[in-house]
Enzyme design. Structure first.
Site, PDB file in Angstrom:
ATOM      1  N   HIS A 213       1.141  -1.025  -0.358  1.00  0.00           N
ATOM      2  CA  HIS A 213      -0.109   0.059  -0.096  1.00  0.00           C
ATOM      3  C   HIS A 213       1.089   1.073  -0.278  1.00  0.00           C
ATOM      4  O   HIS A 213       0.298   2.578  -0.105  1.00  0.00           O
ATOM      5  CB  HIS A 213      -0.983   0.003   0.842  1.00  0.00           C
ATOM      6  CG  HIS A 213      -0.199   0.257   2.428  1.00  0.00           C
ATOM      7  ND1 HIS A 213      -0.068  -0.257   3.107  1.00  0.00           N
ATOM      8  CD2 HIS A 213      -0.292   1.387   2.982  1.00  0.00           C
ATOM      9  CE1 HIS A 213       1.050  -0.016   4.564  1.00  0.00           C
ATOM     10  NE2 HIS A 213       0.201   1.208   4.083  1.00  0.00           N
TER      11      HIS A 213
HETATM   12  C1  UD1 Z   1      -2.183   5.532   5.735  1.00  0.00           C
HETATM   13  C2  UD1 Z   1      -0.583   6.093   6.243  1.00  0.00           C
HETATM   14  C3  UD1 Z   1      -0.317   5.241   5.746  1.00  0.00           C
HETATM   15  C4  UD1 Z   1      -0.003   3.693   6.790  1.00  0.00           C
HETATM   16  C5  UD1 Z   1      -1.709   3.288   5.488  1.00  0.00           C
HETATM   17  C6  UD1 Z   1      -2.491   2.034   6.448  1.00  0.00           C
HETATM   18  C7  UD1 Z   1      -0.328   8.489   6.185  1.00  0.00           C
HETATM   19  C8  UD1 Z   1       0.390   9.492   5.695  1.00  0.00           C
HETATM   20  N1  UD1 Z   1      -0.103   6.931   5.668  1.00  0.00           N
HETATM   21  O1  UD1 Z   1      -2.380   5.342   4.866  1.00  0.00           O
HETATM   22  O2  UD1 Z   1       1.346   5.467   6.543  1.00  0.00           O
HETATM   23  O3  UD1 Z   1       0.360   2.923   6.141  1.00  0.00           O
HETATM   24  O4  UD1 Z   1      -2.989   4.519   6.151  1.00  0.00           O
HETATM   25  O5  UD1 Z   1      -3.926   2.042   5.908  1.00  0.00           O
HETATM   26  O6  UD1 Z   1      -1.159   9.301   6.910  1.00  0.00           O
HETATM   27  N2  UD1 Z   1      -9.477   4.983   1.734  1.00  0.00           N
HETATM   28  C9  UD1 Z   1     -10.204   3.926   1.938  1.00  0.00           C
HETATM   29  N3  UD1 Z   1     -11.369   3.990   3.475  1.00  0.00           N
HETATM   30  C10 UD1 Z   1     -10.721   4.442   4.544  1.00  0.00           C
HETATM   31  C11 UD1 Z   1     -10.109   5.091   3.799  1.00  0.00           C
HETATM   32  C12 UD1 Z   1      -9.032   5.299   3.068  1.00  0.00           C
HETATM   33  O7  UD1 Z   1     -11.362   3.464   1.195  1.00  0.00           O
HETATM   34  O8  UD1 Z   1     -11.419   4.727   5.657  1.00  0.00           O
HETATM   35  C13 UD1 Z   1      -9.086   5.211   0.035  1.00  0.00           C
HETATM   36  C14 UD1 Z   1      -9.126   6.338   0.183  1.00  0.00           C
HETATM   37  O9  UD1 Z   1      -9.588   6.698  -1.215  1.00  0.00           O
HETATM   38  C15 UD1 Z   1      -8.111   8.119   0.200  1.00  0.00           C
HETATM   39  C16 UD1 Z   1      -7.823   6.031   0.483  1.00  0.00           C
HETATM   40  O10 UD1 Z   1      -7.213   5.253   0.715  1.00  0.00           O
HETATM   41  O11 UD1 Z   1      -7.988   8.636  -0.322  1.00  0.00           O
HETATM   42  C17 UD1 Z   1      -5.979   6.658   1.146  1.00  0.00           C
HETATM   43  O12 UD1 Z   1      -6.287   6.473   2.432  1.00  0.00           O
HETATM   44  P1  UD1 Z   1      -5.089   7.605   3.882  1.00  0.00           P
HETATM   45  O13 UD1 Z   1      -5.541   7.343   4.709  1.00  0.00           O
HETATM   46  O14 UD1 Z   1      -5.343   8.670   2.561  1.00  0.00           O
HETATM   47  O15 UD1 Z   1      -3.876   7.222   2.866  1.00  0.00           O
HETATM   48  P2  UD1 Z   1      -3.534   5.340   3.695  1.00  0.00           P
HETATM   49  O16 UD1 Z   1      -2.237   5.015   1.645  1.00  0.00           O
HETATM   50  O17 UD1 Z   1      -4.410   4.747   3.846  1.00  0.00           O
END
Ligand code: UD1
Length: 377
Positions: A213
Site C-alpha cells: 500500500h
Molecule cells: C495511511 C497512512 C499510512 C498507513 C496506512 C495504513 C498517512 C500519510 N498514511 O495510508 O502510513 O500505513 O494508512 O492503512 O497517514 N480509503 C478508503 N477508506 C478509508 C480510508 C481511505 O477507501 O476508510 C481510501 C481513500 O480513497 C483514500 C485512500 O484510501 O484516498 C488512502 O487513504 P489515506 O488515509 O489517505 O492513506 P493510506 O494509503 O491509507
C-alpha cells in the site's frame, strides 16, 4: 484530593488501532487516569476501523473528527483545525499519539501549540527517506513530543542525534507486539484458513501473504504491475493471499493488470483473521511497517519490498530481509524461503507484551503533571 491524570489518546488510521488497544486497556486499570479517545476519522470504512474496535475491545471514541480522505496537506490541516476545540474543552494533561500517520503529526502540533504535553508512542524510527509522508510525520512529531516512547535501540540514537533530551526518551518495547501476544490465541480460532481453502483437514497448506500500500509501490501503475508480476510468479509455487488496501484497489481498478489465479485478491481483513493468516504463513511479502515487526515477533520469513526501513531491528535481529523492488531479487529471495532456507531471528529486547504497562507507569510518574494538579486543588 487529587484529580485523575487526563489523557487524550488519538487514533486515525488502521495501524493506530492495535497500538492504542493495549494502552487504553492498561489505562483503564488505573483509576487515577481518565483516558479519553479521539478518532480523527482518517480511516472510516468498517474494514479499516470499526472491525478493529470490535475485535480488540477498544471503547467507542469520545469524539470522531470525521476528517475523511484528502491530500496529505488537506487531511493534516483538517485534523489540526478540528482537534483544537476538543483539546481546549477537554483540557487534558497529556495528548498521546501513536505511529506516523497524518493524524499523529496534526494532533501533536495542535496540542503543542496549546501548551499541552505530547506523548509519542513509537518515537525515533527513521527511514531517512523524506519522500515518505510518514518520515516527515515522524520527525515533526518527535520534535514536538515531551515523552518519547521507543521500540528499539536505533530509535534512541536517532532521537539523541536530533537533540532530544535523554530524559524524554523511554525505551519501553513495542505496543503492537503487546496486541499480537494478547490476541494470538483468539486469532487462531479464526476460520479464515478454511474460507480461503488453505486447510487440508486440520493442517495448513503452504501459502504466502502479500500486502502492498506504500504510495511508492502502488501509485505508479507500472511499478504495481511489475511487483504483481513477480509475486504472481512466486504464486505459481505456493498460493499467495493478497488483502488489497483501498489505495491499491483504486490503482488496480484503473490498471487492468492481468490476473494470476494463484495470487488470490481479497478484501482487507480484520485484525484476528489477518493475524491468523500471518502466523500460519510460509512466506510474507510486504511494504508495511507494522508487518515487518509482527513477522519478527512471530519468527516468520518476511521480505520487505522497499529500499529502506525505519525498523532496522527487524533486520539486524529479526527475520526481515530488505529485498527492495527488483523483481529478480524478490524472486531469488522468495525461492530461498520456499526451499526452507529461512533467516533465523530472535525477539528484540522488550518485545514481551508489557510495553503499555511501562508507558503508563512513566506517564503516572510524570512529576510536572502531578505538581500542576496539586496546585489546582
Ligand atoms: C495511511 C497512512 C499510512 C498507513 C496506512 C495504513 C498517512 C500519510 N498514511 O495510508 O502510513 O500505513 O494508512 O492503512 O497517514 N480509503 C478508503 N477508506 C478509508 C480510508 C481511505 O477507501 O476508510 C481510501 C481513500 O480513497 C483514500 C485512500 O484510501 O484516498 C488512502 O487513504 P489515506 O488515509 O489517505 O492513506 P493510506 O494509503 O491509507
Amino acid at each position: 484530593m487529587s484529580y485523575p491524570l487526563k489523557i487524550v489518546n488519538v487514533v486515525g488510521a488502521r495501524p493506530n488501532l492495535p497500538k492504542i488497544s493495549p494502552l487504553i486497556r492498561e489505562m483503564r486499570r488505573h483509576p487515577e487516569i481518565e483516558p479519553l479517545l479521539v478518532h480523527t476519522g482518517q480511516h472510516y470504512d468498517d474494514a479499516l476501523s470499526g472491525i478493529f474496535f470490535r475485535q480488540m475491545g477498544i471503547p467507542a471514541p469520545n469524539v470522531n473528527l470525521e476528517v475523511g480522505s484528502g491530500s496529505h496537506v488537506a487531511q493534516t490541516a483538517e485534523v489540526l483545525k478540528r482537534i483544537e476545540p476538543i483539546l481546549v474543552k477537554s483540557k487534558p494533561d497529556i495528548v498521546l499519539v501513536v505511529g506516523d500517520v497524518n493524524s499523529t503529526v496534526a494532533v501533536s502540533l495542535a496540542a503543542a501549540q496549546l501548551g499541552i504535553r505530547v506523548a509519542h508512542v513509537e518515537a525515533g524510527l527513521r527511514s531517512f527517506d523524506r519522500s515518505m509522508p510518514e518520515e516527515i510525520n515522524r520527525v515533526m512529531t518527535d520534535a514536538l513530543a515531551e515523552y518519547l516512547f521507543v521500540t528499539e535501540g536505533d530509535a534512541v540514537e536517532n532521537l539523541l542525534r536530533e537533540g532530544r533530551p535523554p530524559s524524554s526518551i523511554h525505551f519501553v518495547g513495542n505496543v503492537m507486539i503487546d496486541s499480537l501476544r494478547y490476541f494470538l490465541p483468539d486469532a487462531q480460532k479464526s476460520q479464515i484458513g478454511y474460507d480461503l481453502g488453505l486447510m487440508v483437514g486440520e493442517s495448513w497448506r503452504r501459502f504466502g501473504v502479500l500486502t502492498l500500500h506504500r504510495p511508492s509501490n502502488v501509485d505508479s501503475i507500472d511499478k504495481l504491475a511489475e511487483l504483481l508480476a513477480v509475486v504472481g510468479a512466486v504464486a505459481a509455487e505456493v498460493p499467495i493471499i493478497f488483502p488489497v488496501h483501498p489505495r491499491t484497489q483504486e490503482r488496480l481498478a484503473q490498471a487492468g493488470i492481468p490476473h494470476r489465479p494463484q495470487l488470490i485478491f481479497i478484501s482487507p481483513l480484520g485484525y484476528l483473521d489477518f493475524l491468523c493468516l500471518l502466523s500460519n504463513a510460509t512466506l510474507v511479502l510486504t511494504d508495511s511497517g507494522g508487518i515487518q515487526e509482527e513477522t519478527t515477533a512471530l519468527g516468520l520469513p518476511c521480505l520487505t519490498l522497499r529500499e529502506n526501513t525505519e525498523r532496522p531491528v527487524t533486520i539486524s535481529e529479526g527475520t526481515n530481509i530488505l529485498v527492495g523492488t527488483d523483481p529478480d531479487k524478490i524472486m531469488a529471495a522468495a525461492q530461498e524461503i520456499l526451499a526452507g532456507r529461512n533467516k533465523v531471528g530472535r525477539i528484540p529486547r522488550l518485545w514481551d507484551g508489557k510495553a503499555a504497562e511501562r508507558i503508563v507507569k512513566v506517564l503516572l510518574a510524570s512529576v510536572p503533571c502531578r505538581e500542576k494538579k496539586i496546585f489546582a486543588t
